[in-house]
Design a protein around this motif. Structure first.
Motif, PDB file in Angstrom:
ATOM      1  N   GLU A   1     -12.088   7.742  -9.776  1.00  0.00           N
ATOM      2  CA  GLU A   1     -12.115   8.708  -8.791  1.00  0.00           C
ATOM      3  C   GLU A   1     -13.197   9.574  -9.402  1.00  0.00           C
ATOM      4  O   GLU A   1     -14.340   9.427  -9.663  1.00  0.00           O
ATOM      5  CB  GLU A   1     -10.890   9.122  -8.271  1.00  0.00           C
ATOM      6  CG  GLU A   1      -9.990   7.972  -7.940  1.00  0.00           C
ATOM      7  CD  GLU A   1      -9.597   8.049  -6.269  1.00  0.00           C
ATOM      8  OE1 GLU A   1     -10.597   8.601  -5.505  1.00  0.00           O
ATOM      9  OE2 GLU A   1      -8.897   7.292  -5.829  1.00  0.00           O
TER      10      GLU A   1
ATOM     11  N   GLU B   1     -13.436  11.790   5.690  1.00  0.00           N
ATOM     12  CA  GLU B   1     -13.612  10.477   5.125  1.00  0.00           C
ATOM     13  C   GLU B   1     -13.403   9.505   6.063  1.00  0.00           C
ATOM     14  O   GLU B   1     -14.239   8.268   6.198  1.00  0.00           O
ATOM     15  CB  GLU B   1     -12.984  10.351   3.990  1.00  0.00           C
ATOM     16  CG  GLU B   1     -12.826   8.978   3.238  1.00  0.00           C
ATOM     17  CD  GLU B   1     -11.926   8.848   1.968  1.00  0.00           C
ATOM     18  OE1 GLU B   1     -11.014   9.525   1.856  1.00  0.00           O
ATOM     19  OE2 GLU B   1     -12.006   7.822   1.390  1.00  0.00           O
TER      20      GLU B   1
ATOM     21  N   GLU C   1     -17.032   7.042  -5.102  1.00  0.00           N
ATOM     22  CA  GLU C   1     -16.148   8.275  -4.876  1.00  0.00           C
ATOM     23  C   GLU C   1     -16.900   9.399  -4.567  1.00  0.00           C
ATOM     24  O   GLU C   1     -16.544  10.286  -3.696  1.00  0.00           O
ATOM     25  CB  GLU C   1     -15.385   8.461  -6.213  1.00  0.00           C
ATOM     26  CG  GLU C   1     -14.524   9.626  -5.985  1.00  0.00           C
ATOM     27  CD  GLU C   1     -13.223   9.427  -5.145  1.00  0.00           C
ATOM     28  OE1 GLU C   1     -13.056   8.515  -4.748  1.00  0.00           O
ATOM     29  OE2 GLU C   1     -12.426  10.528  -5.013  1.00  0.00           O
TER      30      GLU C   1
ATOM     31  N   ASP D   1      -6.485  11.958  -8.983  1.00  0.00           N
ATOM     32  CA  ASP D   1      -7.682  11.702  -7.863  1.00  0.00           C
ATOM     33  C   ASP D   1      -8.749  12.523  -7.894  1.00  0.00           C
ATOM     34  O   ASP D   1      -9.965  12.135  -8.410  1.00  0.00           O
ATOM     35  CB  ASP D   1      -7.034  11.214  -6.502  1.00  0.00           C
ATOM     36  CG  ASP D   1      -8.049  10.955  -5.611  1.00  0.00           C
ATOM     37  OD1 ASP D   1      -9.600  11.182  -5.699  1.00  0.00           O
ATOM     38  OD2 ASP D   1      -7.365  10.210  -4.542  1.00  0.00           O
TER      39      ASP D   1
ATOM     40  N   ASP E   1     -11.843  15.627   3.343  1.00  0.00           N
ATOM     41  CA  ASP E   1     -12.004  15.177   1.956  1.00  0.00           C
ATOM     42  C   ASP E   1     -12.677  16.352   0.906  1.00  0.00           C
ATOM     43  O   ASP E   1     -12.163  17.322   0.713  1.00  0.00           O
ATOM     44  CB  ASP E   1     -12.358  13.793   1.502  1.00  0.00           C
ATOM     45  CG  ASP E   1     -12.021  13.115   0.482  1.00  0.00           C
ATOM     46  OD1 ASP E   1     -12.118  13.662  -0.859  1.00  0.00           O
ATOM     47  OD2 ASP E   1     -11.331  11.998   0.333  1.00  0.00           O
TER      48      ASP E   1
ATOM     49  N   CYS F   1     -16.225  10.282   0.950  1.00  0.00           N
ATOM     50  CA  CYS F   1     -14.869  10.557   0.031  1.00  0.00           C
ATOM     51  C   CYS F   1     -15.195  11.926  -0.649  1.00  0.00           C
ATOM     52  O   CYS F   1     -15.034  13.087  -0.147  1.00  0.00           O
ATOM     53  CB  CYS F   1     -14.592   9.171  -0.967  1.00  0.00           C
ATOM     54  SG  CYS F   1     -12.714   9.610  -1.494  1.00  0.00           S
TER      55      CYS F   1
ATOM     56  N   GLU G   1     -17.718   5.782   0.482  1.00  0.00           N
ATOM     57  CA  GLU G   1     -16.641   4.956  -0.370  1.00  0.00           C
ATOM     58  C   GLU G   1     -16.441   3.616   0.599  1.00  0.00           C
ATOM     59  O   GLU G   1     -17.191   2.620   0.597  1.00  0.00           O
ATOM     60  CB  GLU G   1     -15.557   5.922  -0.751  1.00  0.00           C
ATOM     61  CG  GLU G   1     -14.894   5.188  -1.728  1.00  0.00           C
ATOM     62  CD  GLU G   1     -13.387   5.822  -1.757  1.00  0.00           C
ATOM     63  OE1 GLU G   1     -12.875   6.209  -2.859  1.00  0.00           O
ATOM     64  OE2 GLU G   1     -12.777   5.777  -0.777  1.00  0.00           O
TER      65      GLU G   1
ATOM     66  N   ASP H   1     -14.596   3.553  -6.763  1.00  0.00           N
ATOM     67  CA  ASP H   1     -13.405   3.526  -6.440  1.00  0.00           C
ATOM     68  C   ASP H   1     -12.637   2.371  -5.956  1.00  0.00           C
ATOM     69  O   ASP H   1     -12.475   2.459  -4.784  1.00  0.00           O
ATOM     70  CB  ASP H   1     -12.923   4.723  -5.760  1.00  0.00           C
ATOM     71  CG  ASP H   1     -11.457   5.138  -5.115  1.00  0.00           C
ATOM     72  OD1 ASP H   1     -10.853   4.250  -6.024  1.00  0.00           O
ATOM     73  OD2 ASP H   1     -10.898   5.762  -4.457  1.00  0.00           O
TER      74      ASP H   1
END
Ligand code: FEO
Ligand code: CA
Ligand code: CA
Length: 616
Positions: free
Chosen positions: A420, A130, A314, A507, A106, A221, A236, A333
């Motif tokens: 995000e 993630e 996030e 995102d 991620d 994340c 997250e 998030d």
């Protein structure tokens, strides 16, 4: 709510666009629905973003514009040490995975070597892993909940982060495998709890008698790189690892507010009491924090910075205010959760790294309340102030931080459409918030900054601190972009937006040093278009004119965009390629396209062989 959608959008879109931008093009772009009805005007042609826009077609491949090359740098299972075990998905084990690149990359941070330099061709890459997809990770595609003990042990260490050293030579990036910096950080890595919640009796657990020492990070994340050369990684969806009946726990309300479920989503709780909420409910309070990692010191202990709150982080991105104080922006998030800001007490010292390493342990955390008049107020989450008192269950600042969501509920923060990435644009000092979507919002739950019911496409919000001072308690805000289908009248596309360049579900984001906003998507496939990367100007006649730069292989999302300091190299994560399909019959075999291998999450680095900056 009495105010109609159109009115709300009009109010928020009209002020700056009409009064400040002052061009016919900008005025047209500011009208809701203009993408459908306004005449298509040519782009100014003055933008530095001159790459050939990509199509939106979903395919098995990753595509970048002509003149660019995309190198797959690190894939799930790649051995990170010279003598590390080769990848064989039929013979995977925890011992091997511990020495290999993890799953579902991620966040990516590039930190130049040597420390303190702005080298763009040699540095450390820090990557979040993630979560995992058992369906494309294991032969036979077992459900996530059904992994046996050995598979679960492998799954656990496929999470966390990887730190690697990389160098650009002869037109290619390479990982340096005998590097002393190479490190895997996993759910089993020793960590320290730091800040006001450290030592709280609520954090004393079977693995932590002192509530200071703990183990591991997961659900990592997005994140950010600090100016002092550390990485902030957001924990997250940590609720997914826990399961079990916690109805008898004294922490029932806290766990419930975080979304802990009795039914398992993964296999961890079945094999380890640490993740069984019926046995060790307080263990879950060790998770949901921002963790600070010093990749330049492979022996350093990562620290959970509790002053930055506990929620479904996030990520966190920091900005040094003009007075030297450190400001961090963070999103929670989840649907109807909040936006947060942290302001440090101490000041950043550019020439004294050691003095910066604990800046995130003293200061104030705030949640955001948006008002229809175009202001956003930052409300301090301070024990003893307002409703954050014993009468409401708060007995210390530790309680406020452990139950950040509950504290923000009481302060009246604005429920958002899944915040995000939140990043400061270094060129103009404004803050950009990616709100990915919220299909559950009803007509009765609209608010000025989340103005669409059943919002499946998301929006981007711009926050402007007064006189560029990020420590102030009140900013101005604007709806920068209402995303969705090109012909959806509730969107506000720039009229020159190409037919294939509309975006859904913004995102992650990044800024190049010129201040262009680069946005990735997670959910565009629900609209029948490829996930990808878009770039736009944030000011001038091409403000919010989205241009599609990349399309991603089917089933994936793009995360972690990050530029080298010279803007010549753009790193991004291709996460969960082929998701929704299976190990044996994947929707794509990207990036290997080898009939014996499943699709693999991988880090890609994109540049131009002619050495020009990315975007040109
Ligand atoms: Fe992991 Fe917020 O997406
Ligand atoms: Ca994300
Ligand atoms: Ca995402």
């Amino acid at each position: 709510m009495a105010v109609s959608f159109a009115e709300m959008v009009q109010r928020r879109l009209s002020r700056r666009e009409f009064l400040k931008a002052g061009t016919a093009l900008a005025a047209a772009a500011a009208l809701p629905g203009c993408g459908k009805t306004a005449p298509t005007l040519a782009a100014s042609g003055k933008s530095a973003l001159t790459f050939t826009e990509q199509s939106a077609e979903m395919t098995t491949q990753l595509e970048v514009p002509p003149g660019y090359q995309a190198q797959v740098l690190l894939k799930w299972g790649d051995p990170l040490w010279a003598d590390g075990p080769a990848f064989d998905p039929q013979q995977q084990s925890a011992e091997k995975q511990q020495l290999q690149f993890g799953f579902n990359n991620d966040f990516i941070g590039f930190l130049p070597l040597p420390l303190g330099s702005s080298n763009s061709e040699h540095g450390l890459l820090v990557v979040n892993h993630e979560y995992t997809n058992s369906a494309t990770m294991w032969p036979g595609s077992p459900p996530d909940t059904k992994l046996d003990k050995a598979q679960t042990d492998t799954d656990i260490v496929a999470h966390g982060l990887s730190v690697v050293e990389i160098r650009y030579q002869n037109g290619q990036w390479q990982q340096i495998k005998n590097s002393a910096y190479t490190r895997r950080i996993t759910p089993l890595t020793p960590m320290q709890i730091s800040g006001p919640a450290a030592g709280s009796s609520r954090l004393k657990t079977a693995i932590s008698a002192d509530a200071v020492h703990t183990l591991g990070t997961y659900g990592n994340c997005a994140g950010g790189v600090t100016p002092w050369g550390t990485v902030l990684t957001g924990e997250e969806n940590i609720d997914a690892m826990f399961a079990g009946d916690y109805s008898q726990s004294s922490e029932y309300d806290s766990l419930k507010r975080f979304g802990m479920e009795v039914q398992p989503q993964k296999s961890w709780a079945r094999h380890y009491p640490r993740w069984d909420l019926s046995q060790q409910p307080n263990e879950s309070l060790h998770m949901g924090w921002i963790v600070e990692i010093d990749p330049y010191d492979p022996n350093s202990t990562p620290k959970k910075r509790t002053l930055l709150g506990r929620f479904k982080h996030e990520g966190a991105n920091v900005f040094i205010n003009a007075d030297g104080r450190v400001v961090a922006y963070m999103g929670d998030d989840q649907k109807f959760e909040y936006l947060y800001k942290f302001v440090s007490s101490g000041r950043y010292q550019p020439d004294n790294r050691a003095a910066n390493l604990d800046l995130l342990d003293s200061g104030t955390l705030y949640c955001a309340r948006f008002d229809a008049d175009g202001t956003v107020d930052w409300l301090p989450l301070q024990f003893g102030e307002g409703p954050l008192q014993a009468a409401n269950g708060f007995h210390s600042q530790a309680d406020v931080l452990i139950d950040t969501r509950k504290a923000a509920d009481l302060l009246g923060a604005t429920p958002m459409d899944r915040p995000e990435d939140v990043e400061v644009n270094p060129a103009n000092g404004a803050v950009y918030v990616m709100l990915t979507k919220n299909a559950d919002r009803t007509d009765k739950q609209l608010n000025p900054v989340n103005p669409r019911a059943r919002n499946k496409a998301g929006q981007i919000v711009e926050l402007v601190p007064p006189k560029g001072d990020h420590t102030q308690n009140s900013f101005a805000w604007e709806l920068f972009l209402l995303a969705g289908r090109r012909d959806d009248p509730s969107t506000n596309y720039h009229p020159a937006t190409a037919v294939s360049s509309w975006i859904a579900c913004p995102d992650n984001c990044a800024f190049d040093s010129q201040g262009h906003l680069w946005v990735t998507s997670d959910g565009a496939e629900d609209f029948g278009i490829a996930e990808g990367v878009w770039a736009t100007e944030v000011s001038g006649p091409d403000r919010a004119l989205m241009r599609r730069f990349l399309r991603a292989p089917v089933g994936s999302e793009v995360c972690g965009p990050f530029f080298t300091p010279n803007d010549q190299h753009f790193f991004c994560s291709i996460q969960h390629p082929g998701s929704g399909s299976s190990f044996e019959q994947p929707a794509t075999r990207w990036p290997d396209f080898d009939a014996t291998l499943p699709p693999r999450p991988a880090v890609v680095v994109i540049n131009r062989p002619d050495g020009k900056v990315v975007g040109s």
